[in-house]
Design a protein around this motif. Structure first.
Motif, mmCIF file in Angstrom:
data_model
loop_
_atom_site.group_PDB
_atom_site.id
_atom_site.type_symbol
_atom_site.label_atom_id
_atom_site.label_comp_id
_atom_site.label_asym_id
_atom_site.label_seq_id
_atom_site.Cartn_x
_atom_site.Cartn_y
_atom_site.Cartn_z
ATOM 1 N N THR A 3 0.853 -1.187 0.000
ATOM 2 C CA THR A 3 0.000 0.000 0.000
ATOM 3 C C THR A 3 0.889 1.236 0.000
ATOM 4 O OG1 THR A 3 -0.089 0.223 2.401
ATOM 5 C CG2 THR A 3 -1.742 -1.230 1.371
ATOM 6 N N GLU A 4 0.303 2.387 -0.225
ATOM 7 C CA GLU A 4 1.057 3.640 -0.212
ATOM 8 C C GLU A 4 1.745 3.846 1.139
ATOM 9 O OE1 GLU A 4 -2.128 3.400 -1.230
ATOM 10 O OE2 GLU A 4 -2.391 4.509 -3.089
ATOM 11 N N LYS A 5 1.002 3.567 2.202
ATOM 12 C CA LYS A 5 1.553 3.759 3.558
ATOM 13 C C LYS A 5 2.695 2.778 3.833
ATOM 14 C CE LYS A 5 -1.794 6.479 5.641
ATOM 15 N NZ LYS A 5 -1.356 7.829 5.569
ATOM 16 N N LYS A 38 6.560 13.706 2.074
ATOM 17 C CA LYS A 38 5.302 13.214 1.496
ATOM 18 C C LYS A 38 5.442 11.770 1.018
ATOM 19 C CE LYS A 38 3.568 17.700 0.026
ATOM 20 N NZ LYS A 38 3.328 18.595 -1.101
ATOM 21 N N GLY A 42 3.444 8.272 2.671
ATOM 22 C CA GLY A 42 2.574 7.442 1.852
ATOM 23 C C GLY A 42 1.332 8.164 1.386
ATOM 24 N N ALA A 43 1.469 9.452 1.127
ATOM 25 C CA ALA A 43 0.326 10.258 0.688
ATOM 26 C C ALA A 43 -0.244 9.740 -0.634
ATOM 27 C CB ALA A 43 0.741 11.722 0.560
ATOM 28 N N SER A 44 0.617 9.272 -1.509
ATOM 29 C CA SER A 44 0.180 8.680 -2.774
ATOM 30 C C SER A 44 1.283 7.764 -3.273
ATOM 31 C CB SER A 44 -0.120 9.765 -3.812
ATOM 32 O OG SER A 44 1.057 10.463 -4.133
ATOM 33 N N TYR A 45 0.938 6.940 -4.247
ATOM 34 C CA TYR A 45 1.937 6.029 -4.797
ATOM 35 C C TYR A 45 2.828 6.806 -5.761
ATOM 36 C CZ TYR A 45 3.359 1.171 -4.954
ATOM 37 O OH TYR A 45 4.052 0.008 -4.764
ATOM 38 N N PRO A 46 4.145 6.833 -5.521
ATOM 39 C CA PRO A 46 5.037 7.629 -6.371
ATOM 40 C C PRO A 46 5.251 7.007 -7.754
ATOM 41 C CG PRO A 46 6.284 6.452 -4.696
ATOM 42 C CD PRO A 46 4.836 6.183 -4.428
ATOM 43 N N LYS A 47 5.750 7.830 -8.664
ATOM 44 C CA LYS A 47 6.107 7.361 -10.000
ATOM 45 C C LYS A 47 7.256 6.369 -9.891
ATOM 46 C CE LYS A 47 4.983 11.687 -12.344
ATOM 47 N NZ LYS A 47 5.546 12.807 -13.098
#
Length: 148
Positions: A3-5, A38, A42-47
């Protein structure tokens, strides 16, 4: 899949194991400290390109970062452990700090700082040192056991 986190926590743990501050990591990646924060929250899934650069900065592969289980210890030596490897291989090759610096095309202070575990560097620096010592970069960073 992480997960993002979970990914953010893994990135933070890997960075901390290498004794790299968020500010230093941002400098190594050519970005801002707030961006690193950020990522690690895990605010969002990075590139993928961002993860690749992050992995490169801590001496891991993208596969290590994204693996279902955390990367093995062998892929995450501390700066002090890398310094010990540099010392060991320099001694085995009979190479002084000055000699290693000249052969690797680096400054003596850079070699000294890396040998003493005072800093961590970009992957190309380790590649130059490994080449000068006649070992693989994996050997230098603790991923394998022998010379080329």
């Amino acid at each position: 899949m992480l997960t993002e986190k979970e990914l953010g926590e893994r990135l933070k743990n890997v960075r901390k194991m290498r004794n790299i501050s968020q500010f230093r990591m941002a400098d190594m990646m050519g970005t801002e400290q707030s961006f690193i924060a950020k990522l690690e929250k895990g605010a969002s899934y990075p590139k993928v390109s961002t993860l690749y650069r992050y992995a490169e900065c801590v001496g891991l592969t993208l596969s290590d970062i994204l693996a279902e289980s955390p990367p093995a210890k062998k892929g995450m030596l501390s700066p002090e452990e890398i310094g010990e490897n540099i010392k060991k291989w320099s001694a085995l090759r009979g190479m002084s700090i000055k000699g290693l610096a000249e052969k690797a095309g680096l400054s003596r202070s850079s070699i000294l700082n890396l040998r003493e575990g005072r800093c961590i560097s970009y992957m190309p620096t380790y590649q130059y040192i490994a080449e000068a010592l006649g070992v693989t970069v994996g050997t230098l960073l603790g991923e394998t056991g022998g010379a080329e």
